[in-house]
Design an enzyme around this catalytic site. Sequence first.
Site, mmCIF file in Angstrom:
data_model
loop_
_atom_site.group_PDB
_atom_site.id
_atom_site.type_symbol
_atom_site.label_atom_id
_atom_site.label_comp_id
_atom_site.label_asym_id
_atom_site.label_seq_id
_atom_site.Cartn_x
_atom_site.Cartn_y
_atom_site.Cartn_z
ATOM 1 C CB SER A 51 9.313 -5.557 4.244
ATOM 2 O OG SER A 51 9.638 -4.986 2.986
ATOM 3 C CG ASP A 181 8.965 -1.608 4.045
ATOM 4 O OD1 ASP A 181 9.214 -2.022 5.192
ATOM 5 O OD2 ASP A 181 9.224 -2.244 3.017
#
Length: 336
Positions: A51, A181
């Site tokens: 991320s 993610d």
Amino acid sequence: MSVENSIPTYHVLALSGGGYRGLYTATVLTELEKAMGSPIASHFDLICGTSAGGMLALGLASEIPASRLKATFEERGSNIFGKRSLLRRLLGFWVTAKHDSAGLQGELEALFENRKIGNLKHRVLIPAVNYTTGMGQFFKTPHHPTFEFDHEMKIIDTAIATAAAPVYFPLARNERGVFADGGLVGNAPGLFGLHEVKTFLSPNKDAKIRVLSIGTMTLGCTIRGGANLDRGILKWKGGLFDLVISAQESSVDYMLKQSLGDDYFQIDDKATPDQSKDVKALDRVSVDATNTLKNRGVHAAQRAIGDPKFKAFRDHKASSPTFYHGPNKNTSETKC
């Protein structure tokens, strides 16, 4: 790779996700890079990032100064998280993602332009979740003969894929599929880095492996004693994703301590009760959050630099990686 008592040595840098709290990570990296006097990537044989940590990992592997990556968070964070249309203000979390990806994409374009993973100068591993297949996917430089596809991925697309946090940003679509993610599969990617070295970089041989993990002022996601336990989306909001990444980080930290002992070094801080109000939300961009993240990051780096365990990471010089495909290919070997 260096030789330590005739045993090959690999150092892994693992950068956690955490939205705007990545400013803490970027601050730590900036101070460490100053102390090392050279690009921090030159001290590591593999850089893993998830991320926000994935964006930082890709930046370091491009030898973008850590100070510039820090400035992107500090000076452009409001462009990534702060600008929301009226529709998203009304419906964000409930019907649409809270933010669109336009601000993030613009900042990534400024950093990476049209470069691809194959243009990177150092090995990386970037986790994401392939929502097309329902499986974790790990974007990598072509540092093994079987890694034949990822070098063609744009760095921008890779960064957006690993940062597509559920309810915060839309899912990311690129030529490889639809992605969510990487924090859903491994917000703290150090364990993946350890596996990568043992499986692909140094298989079937003894090796000295050290992991340096840098967090994002991890907040243990907990519930108050009197809280309502019967929860729907109106109660959870972004808390479900926060709980997933918090639980993962603590589990990975425990396993790496058990597996590596003193060869595992974590840099992270717990926010105080007052500071947690500043930095609890992954997308909170404010003067208070910025000051807290920077101040704690500088202190954490100073503490780490003075720790005897950090000396091994500081002194290590990674050898030039072997790449089997793409524009940086430097070997004719094509078979395992």
